[in-house]
Design a protein around this motif. Structure first.
Motif, PDB file in Angstrom:
ATOM      1  N   ALA A 296       3.087 -20.164   3.499  1.00  0.00           N
ATOM      2  CA  ALA A 296       2.494 -18.824   3.667  1.00  0.00           C
ATOM      3  C   ALA A 296       3.273 -18.012   4.693  1.00  0.00           C
ATOM      4  CB  ALA A 296       1.025 -18.929   4.050  1.00  0.00           C
ATOM      5  N   GLU A 297       4.589 -18.080   4.605  1.00  0.00           N
ATOM      6  CA  GLU A 297       5.466 -17.473   5.605  1.00  0.00           C
ATOM      7  C   GLU A 297       5.871 -16.052   5.210  1.00  0.00           C
ATOM      8  OE1 GLU A 297       9.215 -19.025   8.210  1.00  0.00           O
ATOM      9  OE2 GLU A 297       9.238 -19.516   6.088  1.00  0.00           O
ATOM     10  N   ILE A 298       5.684 -15.103   6.129  1.00  0.00           N
ATOM     11  CA  ILE A 298       6.109 -13.724   5.882  1.00  0.00           C
ATOM     12  C   ILE A 298       7.628 -13.689   5.769  1.00  0.00           C
ATOM     13  CG2 ILE A 298       6.092 -11.353   6.736  1.00  0.00           C
ATOM     14  CD1 ILE A 298       3.703 -12.213   8.545  1.00  0.00           C
ATOM     15  N   ARG A 299       8.125 -13.088   4.705  1.00  0.00           N
ATOM     16  CA  ARG A 299       9.566 -12.976   4.515  1.00  0.00           C
ATOM     17  C   ARG A 299      10.058 -11.539   4.661  1.00  0.00           C
ATOM     18  NH1 ARG A 299      11.859 -17.414   1.932  1.00  0.00           N
ATOM     19  NH2 ARG A 299      10.916 -19.276   2.883  1.00  0.00           N
TER      20      ARG A 299
ATOM     21  N   ASN B  88       0.863  -1.178   0.000  1.00  0.00           N
ATOM     22  CA  ASN B  88       0.000   0.000   0.000  1.00  0.00           C
ATOM     23  C   ASN B  88       0.901   1.229   0.000  1.00  0.00           C
ATOM     24  OD1 ASN B  88       0.934   0.269   2.648  1.00  0.00           O
ATOM     25  ND2 ASN B  88      -1.055  -0.118   3.611  1.00  0.00           N
ATOM     26  N   ASP B  89       0.395   2.383   0.360  1.00  0.00           N
ATOM     27  CA  ASP B  89       1.191   3.608   0.296  1.00  0.00           C
ATOM     28  C   ASP B  89       2.307   3.636   1.331  1.00  0.00           C
ATOM     29  OD1 ASP B  89      -0.377   4.535  -1.761  1.00  0.00           O
ATOM     30  OD2 ASP B  89      -1.679   5.758  -0.474  1.00  0.00           O
ATOM     31  N   GLN B  90       2.158   2.838   2.389  1.00  0.00           N
ATOM     32  CA  GLN B  90       3.109   2.893   3.501  1.00  0.00           C
ATOM     33  C   GLN B  90       4.069   1.706   3.564  1.00  0.00           C
ATOM     34  OE1 GLN B  90       3.095   5.480   5.713  1.00  0.00           O
ATOM     35  NE2 GLN B  90       1.317   6.506   4.844  1.00  0.00           N
ATOM     36  N   LEU B  91       3.570   0.517   3.198  1.00  0.00           N
ATOM     37  CA  LEU B  91       4.311  -0.710   3.463  1.00  0.00           C
ATOM     38  C   LEU B  91       4.362  -1.627   2.248  1.00  0.00           C
ATOM     39  CD1 LEU B  91       2.654  -1.613   6.902  1.00  0.00           C
ATOM     40  CD2 LEU B  91       4.888  -0.524   6.578  1.00  0.00           C
ATOM     41  N   THR B  92       5.367  -2.487   2.249  1.00  0.00           N
ATOM     42  CA  THR B  92       5.459  -3.585   1.297  1.00  0.00           C
ATOM     43  C   THR B  92       5.702  -4.865   2.078  1.00  0.00           C
ATOM     44  OG1 THR B  92       6.376  -2.168  -0.440  1.00  0.00           O
ATOM     45  CG2 THR B  92       6.703  -4.536  -0.670  1.00  0.00           C
ATOM     46  N   CYS B  93       4.937  -5.908   1.772  1.00  0.00           N
ATOM     47  CA  CYS B  93       5.065  -7.187   2.471  1.00  0.00           C
ATOM     48  C   CYS B  93       5.253  -8.303   1.448  1.00  0.00           C
ATOM     49  CB  CYS B  93       3.823  -7.454   3.313  1.00  0.00           C
ATOM     50  SG  CYS B  93       3.843  -9.019   4.206  1.00  0.00           S
ATOM     51  N   THR B  94       6.222  -9.177   1.714  1.00  0.00           N
ATOM     52  CA  THR B  94       6.499 -10.312   0.842  1.00  0.00           C
ATOM     53  C   THR B  94       6.252 -11.606   1.612  1.00  0.00           C
ATOM     54  OG1 THR B  94       8.188  -9.041  -0.338  1.00  0.00           O
ATOM     55  CG2 THR B  94       8.221 -11.422  -0.614  1.00  0.00           C
TER      56      THR B  94
END
Length: 291
Positions: free
Chosen positions: A19-22, A7-13
């Protein structure tokens, strides 16, 4: 394969395996809030825990007299069978439905989905668990996210604290040498509502706070008022963990506990597990809020 939401503030991979957040990065500063995997230290960054938490006694469960092999932390963590769906630029999901393969490890027909959504400067991770069987379904679930620590060059773990919305001392259960829940407790006196982090805090493995009466903690530098809040409404237990000397701290809301030495192998007899009726859907969320 890696998938990205932003979004405008964050990037999540997020990895399609488990389904593990990296990664969870602030766009403006580039600051990374998720520990970057170093296989020589630990091979994960944010395991999704279902339908077990921690080590299962004998690495198996029993249901109606039949044995099922159950790995540490359950069957999602290393699964490459999760179905990915991109709902929008800032939202995605990963779903695992029961199959002949899962029924060899877990005796219930189910649907498990984890949904990730970015909202302003927060990452919401929601579990949706549906019982598709004809009998009550028993399970545990939880998070295991490793937050990068320190966040700034030149700092160490000792420069950080975990802040609690309580002034009471913490009474933490520990894991024994077997990896199972022990009967030993450690007591920690909070200093102005905070637990100072240190390299020897986790020298006897995780600190497990059971039957808690709070729904958030704040991870921050000791001389600052803001940092990163983890919210976990509805979770009755919280674990804190890091490998001694590692540059991360795991904040782990749990619904369910690891097995103890005296725990029944029968999944229907595990007192800390959740039970839902047939055709019932259960959901619960963990929110990481960057201040």
């Amino acid at each position: 394969m890696l998938h990205t939401i932003k979004n405008d503030q964050l990037t999540c991979t997020i990895s399609s395996t488990g389904a593990e957040i990296r990664s969870l990065k602030e766009k403006e500063t580039g600051k990374e809030h998720i520990w970057q995997i170093d296989e020589s230290v630990w091979g994960s960054s944010s395991p999704v825990l279902f339908p077990a938490i921690g080590k299962i006694k004998g690495d198996e469960i029993i249901y109606k007299g039949q044995e099922y092999a159950m790995p540490r932390h359950g069957i999602i963590r290393h699964s490459d069978q999760l179905v990915f769906e991109q709902h929008s630029a800032s939202k995605c999901s990963f779903t695992l439905n029961s199959s002949p393969a899962t029924l060899k490890q877990y005796p219930f027909k189910f649907s498990f989905a984890v949904v990730y959504e970015l909202v302003v400067k927060s990452l919401k991770m929601s579990y949706f668990i549906e019982n598709k069987d004809e009998v009550p379904m028993h399970f545990a679930c939880g998070g295991h996210t490793a937050y990068a620590c320190p966040l700034t060059d030149g700092q160490t773990l000792e420069d950080y604290v975990i802040e609690f919305p309580t002034s009471q001392d913490l009474r933490a259960q520990t894991l024994g040498a077997s990896g199972l829940l022990s009967n030993e407790f450690r007591t920690f006196e909070l200093k102005n509502g905070t637990l100072p982090l240190s390299n020897n805090l986790f020298d006897r493995d995780a600190l497990i706070l059971s039957n808690i009466d709070f729904e958030w903690v704040r991870f921050r530098e000791s001389d600052k008022n803001k940092g990163l809040i983890v919210r976990f409404e509805g979770f009755p237990h919280l674990a804190l963990w890091s490998k001694p000397g590692a540059d991360y701290v795991c904040i782990e809301p749990w619904l369910g506990l690891p097995d103890s030495e005296g725990e029944s192998l029968d999944i229907a007899q595990k007192s800390s597990y959740k039970t839902i009726d047939p055709a019932t859907r259960f959901s619960i969320s963990i929110i990481t809020e960057i201040e």
